[in-house]
Motif scaffolding. Structure first.
Motif, short mmCIF file in Angstrom:
data_model
loop_
_atom_site.label_atom_id
_atom_site.label_comp_id
_atom_site.label_asym_id
_atom_site.label_seq_id
_atom_site.Cartn_x
_atom_site.Cartn_y
_atom_site.Cartn_z
N UNK A 383 4.51 81.39 41.96
CA UNK A 383 3.84 80.61 42.99
C UNK A 383 2.67 79.86 42.38
N UNK A 384 2.58 78.53 42.57
CA UNK A 384 1.46 77.77 42.01
C UNK A 384 0.13 78.07 42.71
N UNK A 385 0.15 78.76 43.86
CA UNK A 385 -1.08 79.06 44.59
C UNK A 385 -1.71 80.38 44.13
N UNK A 386 -0.85 81.42 44.07
CA UNK A 386 -1.39 82.75 43.76
C UNK A 386 -0.88 83.31 42.44
N UNK A 387 0.08 82.67 41.84
CA UNK A 387 0.60 83.10 40.55
C UNK A 387 1.55 84.27 40.62
N UNK A 388 1.85 84.71 41.79
CA UNK A 388 2.75 85.85 41.91
C UNK A 388 4.19 85.39 41.69
N UNK A 389 5.03 86.27 41.11
CA UNK A 389 6.43 85.90 40.86
C UNK A 389 7.21 85.72 42.18
N UNK A 390 8.15 84.79 42.09
CA UNK A 390 8.97 84.47 43.27
C UNK A 390 10.38 84.99 43.04
N UNK A 391 10.87 85.72 44.00
CA UNK A 391 12.22 86.24 43.90
C UNK A 391 13.19 85.26 44.58
#
Length: 392
Positions: A383-391
């Motif tokens: 995610x470009x907002x929070x940097x969390x991985x996207x499944x």
């Protein structure tokens, strides 16, 4: 001494008295001389035949005995017949009839050969045409006929129609042929025949008239063998109208519209050619302007339009312009049906035009959401907002 020729009919004969030779005893020898036959299908013997008379019948003849409105008998075999009681076994009912109270009968000679005649309408007849309404027509032609039934012939033409000469018989036949022609035209008109079709349909009209005539003339003792040389000339007014319609077709107009325009143009030209004061001048000028405008409009429609330019389409990959009907780019081979900026579907790989959130091929969503609920493009893994991985 009495000359022998007196017994057999001597002396000079005329057309009125030809064919009968009276002897000393009052008996008569009846014959139809060839020189008087000509084109005559029938000849009535001037004097009634009686017992003891002689009747000569040749190969091409039939002798018909007629009395009290009906045929008594007829002789169709070539021979010399003596009307005596001794010939009763041969002549049968004829001798029996002549041996009665009235011992005489009229004799009609008929020819067996084929005759040729001409027919024509004495007065114009009406033909209702879908394009020209009521049209007055005349018809002329040739016909061929022969005797079919001598008894029916004499009963009809002599008994019913009162014909006494061959000319009266032929006039009646001509009139009947014209009647059958009218019947034929009526039937063909019901099947769509128009006056403009006459020239191409003359053979069909002849054959139709012949087919209708055969059963009709059999009731008169006549056999119609041929109808030919038919001519049905069109009136001058119809010919003129057809010429105008043909000219109108060249200009691409319908028949009805063209005829009205040409008729109007003719009336304008006639008025211009015969001006009457200022009104005539105005009509002539108006006709010229109107005709010029009409011709200009017609010619304008005839001018060829320039060909339309071919539509082109840019390749979504290299930008090369290709014809719109070409599926693959001629420069790079890319699919030209794919919109520019399209991206492959994250699931099936098919191109998805920009701005669409679902694949048009498999329906898969083209955007994902991170654990915090942010919307992430389908081709990104974080995610470009929070940097969390996207499944996926």
């Amino acid at each position: 001494m009495i000359p022998i020729a007196f017994f057999f009919g001597g002396g000079k004969r005329t057309d009125q008295t030809a064919g009968h030779k009276e002897g000393l005893s009052g008996s008569m020898t009846i014959a139809w001389d060839d020189q008087f036959k000509r084109q005559n299908i029938m000849w009535k013997v001037p004097r009634n035949v009686r017992m003891n008379d002689n009747v000569v019948v040749r190969e091409d003849e039939i002798a018909v005995f007629y009395r009290d409105g009906k045929v008594l008998a007829y002789l169709d075999r070539p021979d010399r017949y003596a009307l005596t009681s001794q010939n009763a076994p041969i002549l049968g009912r004829l001798i029996q009839a002549l041996s009665g109270v009235v011992q005489q009968a009229e004799v009609y000679y008929l020819q067996k050969r084929i005759f040729d005649g001409k027919f024509g309408t004495q007065d114009a007849f009406l033909f209702q045409d879908p394009d020209f309404d009521m049209v007055q027509l005349r018809a002329f032609g040739d016909f061929r006929y022969r005797l079919k039934d001598p008894e029916t012939f004499v009963n009809q033409f002599v008994g019913t129609f009162g014909a006494a000469t061959s000319a009266e018989v032929e006039d009646r036949i001509k009139g009947e042929v014209v009647k059958q022609l009218n019947v034929t035209l009526g039937k063909m008109k019901a099947n769509g025949l128009k006056v403009v079709d006459f020239a191409a349909s003359l053979n069909d009209i002849e054959q139709g008239t012949l087919a209708n005539s055969k059963p009709h003339f059999l009731t008169l003792g006549i056999e119609i063998l041929q109808i030919s040389g038919l001519n049905i000339p069109l009136p001058d007014s119809i010919k003129e109208a057809l010429e105008k319609m043909a000219s109108a077709k060249v200009l691409g107009r319908t028949n009805a519209a063209a005829y009205q325009q040409f008729a109007f143009a003719d009336s304008m030209k006639a008025a211009a050619a015969n001006p009457s004061g200022t009104a005539g001048t105005g009509v002539g000028l108006g006709a010229g302007i109107g005709m010029g405008y009409a011709m200009g409009s017609q010619m304008g429609g005839m001018v060829a339009q320039p060909p339309q330019q071919q539509q082109m389409r840019a390749c979504p990959k290299c930008g090369t312009m290709n014809p719109a009907n070409v599926k693959f780019c001629g420069n790079c081979g890319a699919d030209t049906t794919v919109a520019a900026g399209s991206k492959p579907c994250i699931k099936c790989g098919k191109p998805v035009p920009p701005g669409l959130k679902f694949c048009g091929e498999c329906g898969a969503p083209q955007t994902l959401r991170c654990p915090d609920g942010h919307e992430v493009p389908g081709n990104m893994k974080f995610c470009p907002e929070c940097g969390k991985p996207v499944k996926s």
